[in-house]
Design a protein around this motif. Structure first.
Motif, mmCIF file in Angstrom:
data_model
loop_
_atom_site.group_PDB
_atom_site.id
_atom_site.type_symbol
_atom_site.label_atom_id
_atom_site.label_comp_id
_atom_site.label_asym_id
_atom_site.label_seq_id
_atom_site.Cartn_x
_atom_site.Cartn_y
_atom_site.Cartn_z
ATOM 1 N N ASP A 115 0.939 -1.211 0.026
ATOM 2 C CA ASP A 115 0.025 -0.065 -0.096
ATOM 3 C C ASP A 115 1.195 1.266 -0.087
ATOM 4 N N VAL A 116 0.538 2.233 -0.666
ATOM 5 C CA VAL A 116 1.273 3.577 -0.602
ATOM 6 C C VAL A 116 0.564 4.729 -0.154
ATOM 7 N N GLU A 117 0.937 5.491 0.771
ATOM 8 C CA GLU A 117 0.286 6.667 1.149
ATOM 9 C C GLU A 117 1.082 8.019 1.145
ATOM 10 N N ARG A 118 0.564 9.194 0.955
ATOM 11 C CA ARG A 118 1.181 10.152 0.968
ATOM 12 C C ARG A 118 1.479 10.737 2.388
ATOM 13 N N ASN A 119 2.625 11.297 2.630
ATOM 14 C CA ASN A 119 3.005 11.795 4.046
ATOM 15 C C ASN A 119 3.823 13.162 3.738
ATOM 16 N N ALA A 120 4.318 13.766 4.640
ATOM 17 C CA ALA A 120 4.642 15.180 4.522
ATOM 18 C C ALA A 120 6.130 15.015 3.901
ATOM 19 N N GLN A 121 6.902 14.127 3.824
ATOM 20 C CA GLN A 121 7.939 13.643 3.188
ATOM 21 C C GLN A 121 7.923 13.148 1.878
ATOM 22 N N GLY A 122 6.872 12.631 1.516
ATOM 23 C CA GLY A 122 6.588 12.085 0.453
ATOM 24 C C GLY A 122 5.691 10.906 0.057
ATOM 25 N N PHE A 123 6.295 9.784 -0.088
ATOM 26 C CA PHE A 123 5.334 8.592 -0.194
ATOM 27 C C PHE A 123 5.734 7.601 0.678
ATOM 28 N N ARG A 124 4.964 6.921 1.537
ATOM 29 C CA ARG A 124 5.212 6.025 2.410
ATOM 30 C C ARG A 124 4.473 4.445 1.887
ATOM 31 N N PHE A 125 5.479 3.818 1.612
ATOM 32 C CA PHE A 125 5.272 2.275 1.340
ATOM 33 C C PHE A 125 5.085 1.332 2.390
#
Ligand SMILES: [Zn+2]
Length: 369
Positions: free
Chosen positions: A316-326
Motif C-alpha cells: 500500500d502507498v500513502e502520501r505523507n509530509a516527506q513524500g510517499f510511504r510504502f
C-alpha cells in the motif's frame, strides 16, 4: 523448433548421462588474440563429453586465433573451432586421476574450460558438473542455516531451473551467462557440509510437467500467498498457480520504504500528485499505479525505485509530509517456491517433497539420473 518435451527425450536418448550432468557457463570473451590456460597435468581435446584428452606437454597452453581462421595451441594448429582443457593430478597408484582446478584468462575455475572461436573473438566457457555447480550456488540462493528439508527443496528447484535453462539453450555453446559464474565462484566460500548434503541427498532429482523440466522459479518471501506465473513473470504455467503460504506470519515478511516526491516524479516520468494504486492482481499485488490521467506498470515502478527498496508488489502507498510511504509484505516476484515459507514448513516437520508439491502444484518429482 522442438518442444521442450521432445528436447528432453532427445537429450536422454542420445547422449550419455555425463552430458545431462554438465553445465556450460560463459566466462565471457577474451580481450586480445590469445588466452593462456594452465594447471597441473594439463590436457586438451575436442569439445565433447566423450573426447579423449592428450597431454599438452607444458604447464601452460597459449591458445591463439590463426590468421587464416581456426585455432592453434602452443603454435600448433588444431581441428575445429573449439578446444577443451582439463587439469589432472595423477596419484602414484596408477589409474586414479582427479580433475584439478584450472587457470584460464587469469581466473581459477573448477571442471573443464573450452576456448571457442566465435567469429573473430575467443570465447571462454566453463564446463562443470551440474551437482558441483549446485553445491556452489545453493549457499548464495538460500541461507545455509535453513532446515535441511528446505535446503533440499531449494536444491531440487535450482537443479530443475538449471536443466531447464540448458534445454532452452540446446545446441548453443553455453547455457548460462557469465553473471552466473560470479554466483558460482563468489559462492564457493558459502559451500559447506549442509549445502553439500542437501545437493547429495537429492542428486539427479528434478521437477517435471508433461516429461519436461518445469520453470522452477523461486523467491525469498511471498508475504502470505504466492503469485501466479502469469502475473509475476508473464509465464502462464499450470504449476505456477497462487497458493497459501505460512511466511506471512513472519515479522521478516513485512517491509516499509519512504520515497521522496522528487524520486517518485522521476520514477514515474510524470507528476506524482494524487498517486494511487490503479489495479491489483488476483492475489492483491499492485499491477498498475496512476496519477491524474497517467499510469505506469507497477513492476516498472519497482524496477526504477530499486528491487531491494520496494521489496515486492504486495504494498500500500500513502502520501505523507516527506513524500510517499510504502508498507508491504514479501520479498521478490512471488512465483513458485517461497523460501521463507519452505523454512516454516520444514520447521513444522514437512519433507522436501511435500514442500515442492505445495509450491509447484501438479509438477512431478523425477529421478533423472
Ligand atoms: Zn511465502
Amino acid at each position: 523448433m522442438l518442444r521442450p518435451v521432445a528436447l528432453l527425450a532427445l537429450l536422454l536418448a542420445s547422449t550419455p548421462a555425463a552430458a545431462v550432468e554438465t553445465m556450460r557457463i560463459s566466462m565471457g570473451d577474451v580481450e586480445g588474440a590469445e588466452v593462456r590456460i594452465s594447471g597441473p597435468g594439463l590436457r586438451f581435446g575436442g569439445d565433447s563429453e566423450e573426447g579423449d584428452f592428450v597431454r599438452v606437454g607444458a604447464a601452460e597452453a597459449r591458445v591463439r586465433r590463426r590468421g587464416g581462421g581456426g585455432l592453434e595451441v602452443n603454435g600448433a594448429p588444431i581441428l575445429g573451432d573449439a578446444v577443451r582443457f582439463r587439469a589432472e593430478t595423477e596419484s602414484p597408484d596408477a589409474g586414479v586421476a582427479e580433475v584439478a582446478p584450472l587457470r584460464a584468462g587469469g581466473r581459477e575455475v573448477r571442471g573443464e574450460v573450452v576456448v571457442r572461436l566465435a567469429g573473430t573473438r575467443l570465447q571462454l566457457i566453463n564446463v562443470l558438473p551440474l551437482e558441483d555447480y549446485l553445491a556452489a550456488v545453493l549457499g548464495s540462493e538460500m541461507p545455509v542455516s535453513f532446515p535441511l528439508e528446505a535446503l533440499k527443496a531449494q536444491a531440487v528447484a535450482a537443479r530443475t531451473y538449471a536443466l531447464q535453462k540448458k534445454l532452452e539453450a540446446y545446441g548453443s555453446p553455453f547455457h548460462m551467462g557469465s553473471s552466473v559464474l560470479h554466483q558460482v565462484y563468489g559462492g564457493m566460500d558459502r559451500e559447506d557440509a549442509r549445502t553439500r548434503a542437501a545437493v547429495a541427498a537429492t542428486r539427479g532429482q528434478v521437477l517435471t510437467y508433461e516429461l519436461a523440466p518445469i520453470e522452477a522459479y523461486f523467491h525469498a518471501s511471498c508475504g502470505g500467498r504466492t503469485e501466479s506465473g502469469a502475473a509475476a513473470l508473464q509465464r502462464d504455467l499450470p504449476y505456477l498457480k497462487p497458493v497459501d503460504c505460512p511466511c506471512g506470519e513472519l515479522p521478516a515478511s513485512h517491509w516499509s520504504a519512504q520515497v521522496s516526491t522528487a524520486e517518485m516524479d522521476a520514477a514515474l516520468r510524470f507528476a506524482s500528485a494524487g498517486l494511487r494504486t490503479a489495479a491489483r492482481t488476483a492475489t492483491g499485488r499492485v499491477s498498475r499505479v496512476a496519477a491524474g490521467a497517467r499510469s505506469l506498470d507497477a513492476a516498472q515502478l519497482r524496477q526504477r525505485l530499486g528491487y531491494t527498496r520496494i521489496k515486492s508488489l504486495s504494498f500500500d502507498v500513502e502520501r505523507n509530509a516527506q513524500g510517499f510511504r510504502f508498507t508491504g509484505r514479501g520479498y521478490g516476484h512471488g512465483a513458485g517456491l517461497c523460501q521463507w515459507g519452505a523454512k516454516v514448513l520444514a520447521d513444522r516437520g514437512q519433507g522436501y517433497k511435500d514442500i515442492l508439491a505445495h509450491y509447484y502444484p501438479g509438477a512431478e518429482l523425477q529421478q533423472l539420473y
